[in-house]
Motif scaffolding. Structure first.
Motif, PDB file in Angstrom:
ATOM      1  N   UNK A  44       0.830  -1.212   0.000  1.00  0.00           N
ATOM      2  CA  UNK A  44       0.000   0.000   0.000  1.00  0.00           C
ATOM      3  C   UNK A  44       0.860   1.254   0.000  1.00  0.00           C
ATOM      4  N   UNK A  45       2.031   1.170   0.653  1.00  0.00           N
ATOM      5  CA  UNK A  45       2.940   2.320   0.629  1.00  0.00           C
ATOM      6  C   UNK A  45       3.311   2.666  -0.812  1.00  0.00           C
ATOM      7  N   UNK A  46       3.649   1.641  -1.592  1.00  0.00           N
ATOM      8  CA  UNK A  46       4.005   1.881  -2.993  1.00  0.00           C
ATOM      9  C   UNK A  46       2.831   2.522  -3.722  1.00  0.00           C
ATOM     10  N   UNK A  47       1.632   1.972  -3.519  1.00  0.00           N
ATOM     11  CA  UNK A  47       0.456   2.453  -4.250  1.00  0.00           C
ATOM     12  C   UNK A  47       0.097   3.890  -3.861  1.00  0.00           C
ATOM     13  N   UNK A  48       0.086   4.148  -2.554  1.00  0.00           N
ATOM     14  CA  UNK A  48      -0.321   5.477  -2.087  1.00  0.00           C
ATOM     15  C   UNK A  48       0.711   6.527  -2.511  1.00  0.00           C
ATOM     16  N   UNK A  49       1.995   6.172  -2.437  1.00  0.00           N
ATOM     17  CA  UNK A  49       3.010   7.143  -2.848  1.00  0.00           C
ATOM     18  C   UNK A  49       2.963   7.387  -4.356  1.00  0.00           C
ATOM     19  N   UNK A  50       2.564   6.358  -5.107  1.00  0.00           N
ATOM     20  CA  UNK A  50       2.383   6.576  -6.554  1.00  0.00           C
ATOM     21  C   UNK A  50       1.340   7.661  -6.780  1.00  0.00           C
ATOM     22  N   UNK A 261      -5.176  11.203   2.102  1.00  0.00           N
ATOM     23  CA  UNK A 261      -5.748  12.449   2.589  1.00  0.00           C
ATOM     24  C   UNK A 261      -5.616  12.575   4.104  1.00  0.00           C
ATOM     25  N   UNK A 262      -5.802  11.479   4.809  1.00  0.00           N
ATOM     26  CA  UNK A 262      -5.687  11.530   6.268  1.00  0.00           C
ATOM     27  C   UNK A 262      -4.250  11.861   6.658  1.00  0.00           C
ATOM     28  N   UNK A 263      -3.278  11.258   5.989  1.00  0.00           N
ATOM     29  CA  UNK A 263      -1.884  11.538   6.323  1.00  0.00           C
ATOM     30  C   UNK A 263      -1.475  12.933   5.886  1.00  0.00           C
ATOM     31  N   UNK A 264      -1.980  13.365   4.761  1.00  0.00           N
ATOM     32  CA  UNK A 264      -1.611  14.682   4.214  1.00  0.00           C
ATOM     33  C   UNK A 264      -1.132  14.508   2.791  1.00  0.00           C
ATOM     34  N   UNK A 265      -1.965  14.973   1.865  1.00  0.00           N
ATOM     35  CA  UNK A 265      -1.728  14.789   0.435  1.00  0.00           C
ATOM     36  C   UNK A 265      -0.420  15.424  -0.045  1.00  0.00           C
ATOM     37  N   UNK A 266      -0.041  16.545   0.583  1.00  0.00           N
ATOM     38  CA  UNK A 266       0.990  17.387  -0.007  1.00  0.00           C
ATOM     39  C   UNK A 266       2.397  16.812   0.089  1.00  0.00           C
ATOM     40  N   UNK A 267       2.635  15.904   1.029  1.00  0.00           N
ATOM     41  CA  UNK A 267       4.007  15.432   1.212  1.00  0.00           C
ATOM     42  C   UNK A 267       4.100  13.907   1.166  1.00  0.00           C
ATOM     43  N   UNK A 268       5.304  13.431   0.861  1.00  0.00           N
ATOM     44  CA  UNK A 268       5.581  12.000   0.854  1.00  0.00           C
ATOM     45  C   UNK A 268       5.359  11.439   2.260  1.00  0.00           C
ATOM     46  N   UNK A 269       5.835  12.180   3.274  1.00  0.00           N
ATOM     47  CA  UNK A 269       5.677  11.719   4.655  1.00  0.00           C
ATOM     48  C   UNK A 269       4.199  11.572   5.016  1.00  0.00           C
ATOM     49  N   UNK A 270       3.375  12.484   4.509  1.00  0.00           N
ATOM     50  CA  UNK A 270       1.941  12.389   4.756  1.00  0.00           C
ATOM     51  C   UNK A 270       1.389  11.068   4.240  1.00  0.00           C
ATOM     52  N   UNK A 271       1.822  10.682   3.047  1.00  0.00           N
ATOM     53  CA  UNK A 271       1.384   9.405   2.482  1.00  0.00           C
ATOM     54  C   UNK A 271       1.771   8.240   3.369  1.00  0.00           C
ATOM     55  N   UNK A 272       3.028   8.227   3.816  1.00  0.00           N
ATOM     56  CA  UNK A 272       3.513   7.108   4.638  1.00  0.00           C
ATOM     57  C   UNK A 272       2.727   7.030   5.949  1.00  0.00           C
ATOM     58  N   UNK A 273       2.576   8.183   6.609  1.00  0.00           N
ATOM     59  CA  UNK A 273       1.869   8.204   7.887  1.00  0.00           C
ATOM     60  C   UNK A 273       0.410   7.778   7.697  1.00  0.00           C
ATOM     61  N   UNK A 274      -0.201   8.233   6.613  1.00  0.00           N
ATOM     62  CA  UNK A 274      -1.594   7.875   6.346  1.00  0.00           C
ATOM     63  C   UNK A 274      -1.773   6.377   6.154  1.00  0.00           C
ATOM     64  N   UNK A 275      -0.862   5.738   5.408  1.00  0.00           N
ATOM     65  CA  UNK A 275      -0.967   4.294   5.199  1.00  0.00           C
ATOM     66  C   UNK A 275      -0.888   3.591   6.549  1.00  0.00           C
ATOM     67  N   UNK A 276       0.027   4.050   7.388  1.00  0.00           N
ATOM     68  CA  UNK A 276       0.211   3.432   8.697  1.00  0.00           C
ATOM     69  C   UNK A 276      -1.059   3.567   9.538  1.00  0.00           C
ATOM     70  N   UNK A 277      -1.564   4.786   9.651  1.00  0.00           N
ATOM     71  CA  UNK A 277      -2.725   5.034  10.517  1.00  0.00           C
ATOM     72  C   UNK A 277      -3.956   4.281  10.023  1.00  0.00           C
ATOM     73  N   UNK A 278      -4.243   4.377   8.727  1.00  0.00           N
ATOM     74  CA  UNK A 278      -5.465   3.748   8.215  1.00  0.00           C
ATOM     75  C   UNK A 278      -5.359   2.225   8.273  1.00  0.00           C
ATOM     76  N   UNK A 279      -4.140   1.686   8.033  1.00  0.00           N
ATOM     77  CA  UNK A 279      -3.996   0.236   8.141  1.00  0.00           C
ATOM     78  C   UNK A 279      -4.366  -0.215   9.550  1.00  0.00           C
ATOM     79  N   UNK A 280      -3.875   0.503  10.548  1.00  0.00           N
ATOM     80  CA  UNK A 280      -4.177   0.119  11.927  1.00  0.00           C
ATOM     81  C   UNK A 280      -5.675   0.249  12.206  1.00  0.00           C
ATOM     82  N   UNK A 281      -6.255   1.390  11.804  1.00  0.00           N
ATOM     83  CA  UNK A 281      -7.698   1.578  12.037  1.00  0.00           C
ATOM     84  C   UNK A 281      -8.484   0.460  11.360  1.00  0.00           C
TER      85      UNK A 281
END
Lengths: 343, 301, 250
Positions: A44-50, A261-281
């Motif tokens: 998912x990290x690969x997909x979301x960062x794409x 969107x939850x992690x933050x669309x504008x940055x790569x870090x936002x994508x990574x954090x979002x994948x982590x948070x939503x996966x856990x939820x």
């Protein structure tokens, strides 16, 4: 070292540590069910960062990227399954494809290549449109590819989908590609392409007046992100061993966009954090859903989470910053506090 | 001569089908365009307004109430649901970016769909309609279904009523002005909250009306029923030009014409790919007119 | 005529039938500072928009350095060496001052180390890491100038750079623009209502009224021209009144 290389390395290294740790821990002790969660998290990290590499830099949301994931996944499926299976199931293949199969890495690269090619062709039309119209036209892209996957019997086996793909994506392979995706997207974001695109994201008129060819820059980002999406799809197919049209349609688009969107669309870090948070939820609620017995609870919870986050933090959890920028700020603040305390 | 007459007859029948289908798309596309023009929001949850209206018909039918009650109830439900969405979800997001609004409405759409799934049932529910809708009339050589006639007539009436409202009433003129330039409404002394609420209410009522004909065609409701019509409405809005009210209506009919034509002309073997061909044609249109059919190519200020 | 000029030839611009410019010709030669003044709605901003490719002239031509640029996109005109600022500031709000200027550099293929000296030159080094939108009005105007200069333009178009500045800020701006001309050798076409600034800064001044040229020449000549006094200076006596927001499309 150039700014670009320094930021790319730093931005990747900060995530490399915990991600590598997760991979090793999972490899040592995870149950098969937990292992699925971890590997799918990495993919998912690969997909979301794409998606981030296009939408984050251009500010144009895309609902169509799962089409390129599908392209990568079907390509990987077709080139990896046993030629014996192909003879029965995939009668429409040209003979050189029907008689040969390739290994994991070539399949991933082919997935990325074809994903990028398909995106590049479509991008010629799409990137000419205004921002809002392009976002909506990407919905059309998703539907077109769904219809093709669903009906091209000789190549995709239509609604049945293709099964029997060798499971070659290991947790470490997924980790390596996740880290490569982080590095590639960060480098793109810091490159002259990314810089100009981020300028155009905030004011396309000003960007053009400075000399940026906004249409061409968007095309570059769109094609690159299609290629990364294709890589992600190829990894996904070679882990989940079966592909079908429904897996590349709206229902699967929602969690990926939610992560971004939850992690933050504008940055790569936002994508990574979002994948982590939503996966856990997702995992927590899914386990509850089985106990409570409310169908669709996971989707409801994630939908509410998105609405709340967007209401409170319109720029997502990371608030438009990269993780290294956050760390630098924290360090700066601590220094100020220490100096203030010593007086 | 016979062949020619048959072909002509076929063409007329196809044209009527296209008009009936197009008018349903037009209702949905117009609702989307109204909300977009006042709020800059492309409302993904518009499809759920259709679903909620459909479920209102189902519940009333279940309670034994006749079709004559279900019709106004569907329209009212659409309007009320749209107002609730506006007040609860979109009003706090006033001034947010296009993406934030779009994703919020996407989340809202998922929320309502799964809400219907959890509260009522994930399965399809039957909503039988008066037999009348299955009958046809013979007009000379043509056989036309009552459903098509009623759909087309209702949509045309709705569009006329709406046009009169927008052109003749103070509130309507305020909304038209807002659609052109939202800032202008403040200068004209019209409350932006009222304009936005009215736009949502109208878009919801139009979605409710569209829901009646969609349910009539399918005979069932299910939580995801608004989705495919919404997709068509999106495409219609893009064809017509995002933000143009008349463009949305024109786009609806153009899309329907493309679909019906492909339906009639594509050979059977590629018939399953019809949607893909239709969207392919739309993409070609957009390549030549990236701003849509009815939007003048605007100059940057 | 040398090729190193930016020239507008007999430019007519109509917006949906309304005439904004009616046959204006204007030339800016290498290293020259040309002022453009005129009452509100006289077509000054429209003229800058045409000179930078943002608007397409209805009739007439735009020639940049000997190349006919009529009808080219703004990014293509920029590549011919035309940089500009906007009357209503159009910074990249969510980026830092440094990154704003960096975008200006990379958009024209300039090096990244081009940025730091420019920030110093425009007195922005101290705020380089601040997000652009948090700066004061005067600072934001200077960031826009730095961003336009980062692409090493041969012609710099400034649309009301002194708007919202006090007297000392506008004096500093005057010195900066003169220094830019000396150091970078780029020509400047400037629109502003601050006549005190314009008379001291410009080599030549071009006066527009209702879309037509009514006078052109040295500041002294313009100051003495009866037509200018009637159309511009005479009416109010205090011509430095700012144009209202949103009036730039006229």
């Amino acid at each position: 070292m150039s700014t670009l290389a320094r930021r790319t390395l730093l931005g990747t290294a900060i995530f490399a540590v915990p991600l590598t740790a997760i991979a090793f821990v999972a490899n040592a002790m995870a149950s098969p069910a937990d292992m699925r969660v971890v590997v799918n998290f990495m993919i998912s990290l690969v997909l979301v960062l794409a998606i981030q590499s296009f939408s984050g830099n251009t500010g144009i949301i895309s609902f169509g990227h799962l089409a390129f994931m599908g392209v990568g996944a079907y390509v990987a499926a077709i080139v990896t399954i046993d030629p014996v299976l192909k003879q029965d199931d995939l009668a429409g293949l040209p003979s050189f494809m029907a008689e040969h199969s390739v290994g994991f890495i070539p399949a991933v690269l082919l997935g990325g290549l074809v994903g990028g090619l398909v995106a590049g062709v479509l991008g010629v039309v799409l990137t000419r449109m205004r921002e809002g119209a392009m976002a909506m036209a990407t919905i059309g892209v998703l539907v077109i590819f769904f219809v093709v996957f669903d009906n091209w019997e000789g190549i995709t086996r239509g609604n049945t989908g293709i099964a029997g793909i060798p499971q070659s994506t290991t947790v470490f392979a997924a980790l390596v590609f996740a880290l490569l995706a982080i590095a590639a997207c960060r480098a793109f974001c810091e490159s002259r392409f990314g810089l100009q695109l981020r300028g155009s994201r905030s004011d396309p008129v000003a960007a053009e007046a400075l000399g940026s060819n906004v249409v061409r820059l968007r095309w570059v980002a769109w094609t690159l992100s299609g290629a990364i999406m294709g890589v992600g799809g190829a990894l996904w197919a070679q882990y989940n061993i079966a592909v079908g049209p429904q897996q590349f349609f709206f229902e699967q688009t929602f969690p990926l966009l939610a992560m971004l969107v939850v992690g933050g669309l504008a940055t790569v870090s936002g994508g990574v954090v979002g994948v982590f948070v939503i996966t856990i939820v997702f995992e927590v609620v899914r386990r509850m859903e089985d106990d409570i017995g409310i169908p669709g609870l996971t989707q409801i919870v994630v939908a509410v989470l998105i609405l709340v986050v967007l209401n409170r933090r319109p720029n997502g959890i990371m608030g438009g910053l990269e993780v290294d920028q956050v760390l630098a700020r924290l360090r700066g603040r601590r220094r100020v506090e220490q100096e203030g305390g010593s007086q | 001569m016979m062949v020619f007459a048959a072909a002509g007859q076929e063409a007329v029948q196809q044209a009527i089908n296209a008009l009936a289908l197009g008018s349903t798309y037009a209702l949905l596309a117009l609702g989307l365009a109204m909300v977009f023009s006042v709020l800059g929001l492309v409302n993904f949850a518009h499809g759920e307004l259709v679903a909620v209206s459909g479920y209102a018909m189902y519940l009333l039918h279940d309670a034994g109430l006749p079709f004559a009650v279900q019709v106004p109830a569907a329209i009212a439900t659409g309007a009320i649901a749209a107002l609730v969405m506006q007040r609860v979800v979109f009003r706090p997001l006033r001034g947010a970016s296009f993406i934030t609004l779009l994703i919020s409405s996407f989340a809202l759409s998922v929320l309502v769909q799964n809400g219907l799934r959890a509260i009522i049932s994930p399965r399809q529910q039957g909503v039988p309609l008066p037999d009348f809708f299955n009958e046809s009339v013979h007009l000379g050589p043509y056989v036309i279904g009552w459903l098509e006639i009623v759909t087309l007539a209702s949509c045309v009436i709705a569009l006329i009523v709406l046009t009169l409202f927008l052109r003749r009433s103070t509130q309507g003129l305020g909304m038209l002005a807002a659609a052109e330039d939202f800032q202008a409404t403040r200068l004209m002394g019209i409350s932006p909250n009222r304009v936005i609420a009215a736009a949502f209410a109208i878009s919801g009522a139009l979605a409710g009306l569209a829901a009646i004909f969609l349910v009539a065609r399918r005979g069932t409701v299910d939580p995801g029923m608004g989705f495919m019509p919404l997709l068509s409405a999106f495409i219609a809005v893009v064809i017509g030009g995002l933000g143009s009210l008349s463009g949305a209506v024109v786009g609806g009919f153009v899309l329907a014409a493309i679909e019906v034509t492909l339906d009639a002309t594509l050979p059977g073997s590629v018939q399953p790919f019809r949607e893909a061909f239709a969207l392919g044609i739309v993409v070609v249109i957009l390549y030549f007119r990236p701003e849509g059919l009815l939007t003048r190519v605007s100059e940057a200020k | 005529m040398t090729t190193a000029t930016l020239a507008l030839r007999d430019v007519v611009k109509r917006f949906q039938g309304v005439v904004a410019l009616d046959g204006v010709s204007l030339e800016v030669a290498e290293g020259e500072i040309v002022g453009l003044i005129g009452p509100n709605g006289s077509g000054k901003t429209t003229l800058l928009n045409i000179a930078s490719g943002v608007n397409r002239p209805t009739e007439g031509r735009l020639v940049v350095g000997g190349v006919d640029a009529t009808g080219r996109r703004p990014n293509q005109v920029a590549k011919l060496g035309v940089g500009r600022t906007f009357q209503q500031i159009r910074l990249f709000d969510d980026m830092t001052v440094h990154d704003n200027v960096l975008v200006g550099a990379v958009a024209r293929g300039e090096d990244r180390d081009h940025v730091a000296p420019l920030l110093a030159r425009l007195n922005l080094a101290a705020v380089a890491d601040r997000v652009a939108v948090t700066l004061s009005y005067g600072d934001q105007r200077r960031v826009e100038i730095a961003r336009a200069l980062a692409g090493s333009p041969r012609f710099l178009l400034l649309d009301e750079p002194a708007a919202g500045m006090n007297e000392s800020e506008s004096d500093a701006l005057l010195a900066t623009i003169q220094a830019i001309r000396e150091e970078q050798g780029c020509a400047v076409l400037i629109v502003d209502h601050d006549l005190r600034l314009m008379m001291r800064l410009c080599d030549r001044i071009h006066v527009l009224a209702e879309g037509r040229t009514i006078c052109e020449g040295t500041p002294d000549k313009v100051r003495a021209d009866p037509l200018v006094i009637e159309a511009y200076l005479g009416s109010a006596g205090a011509p430095a009144e700012p144009e209202p927001a949103g009036g730039q499309a006229s």
